[in-house]
Write a protein that holds these residues in place. Sequence first.
Motif, mmCIF file in Angstrom:
data_model
loop_
_atom_site.group_PDB
_atom_site.id
_atom_site.type_symbol
_atom_site.label_atom_id
_atom_site.label_comp_id
_atom_site.label_asym_id
_atom_site.label_seq_id
_atom_site.Cartn_x
_atom_site.Cartn_y
_atom_site.Cartn_z
ATOM 1 N N UNK A 107 0.807 -1.209 0.000
ATOM 2 C CA UNK A 107 0.000 0.000 0.000
ATOM 3 C C UNK A 107 0.847 1.268 0.000
ATOM 4 N N UNK A 108 2.168 1.114 -0.095
ATOM 5 C CA UNK A 108 3.042 2.281 -0.204
ATOM 6 C C UNK A 108 2.761 3.001 -1.519
ATOM 7 N N UNK A 109 2.852 4.347 -1.556
ATOM 8 C CA UNK A 109 2.499 5.108 -2.765
ATOM 9 C C UNK A 109 3.286 4.698 -4.005
ATOM 10 N N UNK A 110 4.549 4.328 -3.843
ATOM 11 C CA UNK A 110 5.369 4.006 -5.013
ATOM 12 C C UNK A 110 5.413 2.510 -5.294
ATOM 13 N N UNK A 111 4.504 1.754 -4.674
ATOM 14 C CA UNK A 111 4.480 0.310 -4.906
ATOM 15 C C UNK A 111 3.854 0.025 -6.268
ATOM 16 N N UNK A 112 4.574 -0.608 -7.151
ATOM 17 C CA UNK A 112 4.140 -0.867 -8.528
ATOM 18 C C UNK A 112 3.851 -2.349 -8.689
ATOM 19 N N UNK A 113 2.576 -2.737 -8.442
ATOM 20 C CA UNK A 113 2.265 -4.167 -8.536
ATOM 21 C C UNK A 113 2.197 -4.622 -9.975
ATOM 22 N N UNK A 114 2.012 -3.692 -10.932
ATOM 23 C CA UNK A 114 2.060 -4.095 -12.340
ATOM 24 C C UNK A 114 3.474 -4.557 -12.690
ATOM 25 N N UNK A 115 4.476 -3.857 -12.132
ATOM 26 C CA UNK A 115 5.862 -4.242 -12.379
ATOM 27 C C UNK A 115 6.169 -5.582 -11.723
ATOM 28 N N UNK A 116 5.661 -5.779 -10.526
ATOM 29 C CA UNK A 116 5.877 -7.048 -9.848
ATOM 30 C C UNK A 116 5.275 -8.208 -10.635
ATOM 31 N N UNK A 117 4.069 -7.983 -11.128
ATOM 32 C CA UNK A 117 3.387 -9.014 -11.908
ATOM 33 C C UNK A 117 4.182 -9.323 -13.174
ATOM 34 N N UNK A 118 4.678 -8.254 -13.824
ATOM 35 C CA UNK A 118 5.451 -8.451 -15.046
ATOM 36 C C UNK A 118 6.723 -9.238 -14.786
ATOM 37 N N UNK A 119 7.301 -9.066 -13.610
ATOM 38 C CA UNK A 119 8.531 -9.785 -13.305
ATOM 39 C C UNK A 119 8.302 -11.281 -13.165
ATOM 40 N N UNK A 120 7.056 -11.707 -13.099
ATOM 41 C CA UNK A 120 6.766 -13.132 -13.098
ATOM 42 C C UNK A 120 6.266 -13.590 -14.466
ATOM 43 N N UNK A 121 6.326 -12.702 -15.450
ATOM 44 C CA UNK A 121 5.910 -13.050 -16.804
ATOM 45 C C UNK A 121 4.452 -12.771 -17.094
ATOM 46 N N UNK A 122 3.703 -12.266 -16.122
ATOM 47 C CA UNK A 122 2.285 -12.018 -16.329
ATOM 48 C C UNK A 122 2.003 -10.578 -16.709
ATOM 49 N N UNK A 123 0.834 -10.334 -17.259
ATOM 50 C CA UNK A 123 0.425 -8.976 -17.600
ATOM 51 C C UNK A 123 -1.082 -8.913 -17.810
ATOM 52 N N UNK A 124 -1.604 -7.693 -17.770
ATOM 53 C CA UNK A 124 -2.983 -7.404 -18.151
ATOM 54 C C UNK A 124 -2.943 -6.232 -19.116
ATOM 55 N N UNK A 125 -3.599 -6.388 -20.283
ATOM 56 C CA UNK A 125 -3.633 -5.320 -21.287
ATOM 57 C C UNK A 125 -5.062 -5.150 -21.771
ATOM 58 N N UNK A 126 -5.374 -3.957 -22.222
ATOM 59 C CA UNK A 126 -6.737 -3.670 -22.689
ATOM 60 C C UNK A 126 -6.648 -2.989 -24.051
ATOM 61 N N UNK A 127 -7.481 -3.458 -24.981
ATOM 62 C CA UNK A 127 -7.559 -2.892 -26.323
ATOM 63 C C UNK A 127 -8.828 -2.047 -26.411
ATOM 64 N N UNK A 128 -8.670 -0.802 -26.827
ATOM 65 C CA UNK A 128 -9.776 0.135 -26.962
ATOM 66 C C UNK A 128 -9.973 0.432 -28.446
ATOM 67 N N UNK A 129 -11.208 0.326 -28.916
ATOM 68 C CA UNK A 129 -11.518 0.575 -30.322
ATOM 69 C C UNK A 129 -11.835 2.048 -30.576
ATOM 70 N N UNK A 130 -11.495 2.513 -31.779
ATOM 71 C CA UNK A 130 -11.886 3.827 -32.227
ATOM 72 C C UNK A 130 -13.408 3.859 -32.425
ATOM 73 N N UNK A 131 -14.103 4.945 -32.116
ATOM 74 C CA UNK A 131 -13.616 6.276 -31.759
ATOM 75 C C UNK A 131 -13.272 6.392 -30.276
#
Length: 538
Positions: free
Chosen positions: A186-210
């Motif tokens: 819960x620290x302000x600079x805690x980057x859980x996306x980076x932690x997740x990536x370091x295990x090979x995992x990720x979450x991405x979202x595709x947004x369509x135009x417009x």
Amino acid sequence: MKPTLKTSDSFSEMSVPETGCLSIIVLGASGDLAKKKTFPALYNLYRKGFLQPNEIHIFGYARSKMSDDELRVRIRDNLYCRYIIKKDTSPEQSEDIKYVSGNYDSDEGFKLLDKEISAHELSRNTQEGSSRKLFYLALPPSVYPPVEVVSKSAHSFAYETRYLSSGALFNNAAKNSTRERKRIMEMPDFDYFKLWADLGGWTRVVIEKPFGKDLDTAEDLSAQLGELFQEKQIYRIDHYLGKELVQNLLVLRFANRLFLPLWNRDNIANVQIVFREKIGTEGRGGYFDEYGQVYLIADDVLCLVAMEKPISLKPDHIRDEKVKVLQSTMPISNEEIVLGQYEGYTDDPTVSDHSNTPTFATMILRIHNERWEGVPFIMKAGKALNSSKAEIRVQFKDVPDLYHAGKKQGRNEFVIRLQPKEAMYMKLTVKKPGQDMSTIQSELDLSYGQRYQDAVIPEAYERLILDTIRGDQQHFVRRDELKAAWEIFTPLLRGIDEGKMKPLPYKRDSRGPAEADELLEKAGYVQTHGYIWIPPTL
């Protein structure tokens, strides 16, 4: 080698193999976009081997009530394989597709979706933090799930992911108390996306135009997405950026000595970027009327034509240069805009009888920098016209008339045909075969269907979805690029909404309003009469 926590509390950059299962979640799975574009693209990637059956699972989510089998039947007619495959596979009939029904404005359906995804990951013995999730929003922005709904439904799962991912990364994880690990996360600079990536995992979202309707709605949408995802997780898709010849632009411009000294205001008279369609808004009038033709103006393609050479091919270096083009673009003059609406557009029962929405737009953009000062960029897009094509047309300036006093030669033009029948050709003046010293217009032609007969050009959606899975954002729109584009077009859109700018009527199967051709002439475009490019036959 396992990632370790450095004393500076930052994690080292390292390449971690992506071994976790891949879940592709298509929101809007029952809609036309998913049926005609998203699922066929996934199918071809599957058949080509880019998506492995032992690692991928597709989840469809929509409001329509249907079973897994009914979804497969719904999309099957649009599936076709563009590749020669020895081994026959039929993913549309397999258990690799799961459908979940639910609303977008409540969290019950998303909880059920999360349950199905988690059960699949558990069945694949996926290590915590290594799973990969691609959310494809095949939806109009008006029905995007509200932030509070997504946040509420994802909170429990996201917290567990943060907890489990971070626990694996601390050297003394077993010794840390639950309270201590929670405090660190819960620290302000805690980057859980980076932690997740370091295990090979990720979450991405595709947004369509417009991406919104104007600057304000686009910024609101970006802010909402920013509450859930980091910019590196967001892939704003414009399918024209996946076209083969659009992706060829950087190589063409910067890898050929021929173009380097010519690509500037000293040699180029004007540039046209054209998107013409024969069809009208059949079946989509209500949706189209909400956005209009202006949002289809291809500013992304403009950027690739006009940008400076990036310092590398890294995605952000390319996108930095694209942003500079938009930031250098002057406000559009009302005198350099022609809007049109084809006759019969308002006959659609889903369109207001008094709709002011243009189905045709021609406008001139002017880039205020050293390379392009004074060169008009003519942007054209329209529906219900006499032809369908998408092309970039670079017209060069006149040459001195040395041999035919008083007789003007046709201008050189470099044309990049994006669709149909991909091609690049240079229009030249040459000697007409025969005894006389007379001239004729001809071309140097690179037609892909003839030159690359054995090559199968990927569909734009295939390429862009694969880029998303690979984490390559080069061909996607970054937030600051989106903002800069809307700053250019929003004043025009507000003028249309307020009724200050009226579209001119034009007949179906025509070139559009005659005033558009007059605008081109005023901008300095010179048409070569009597010359027509004919695609070569095999």
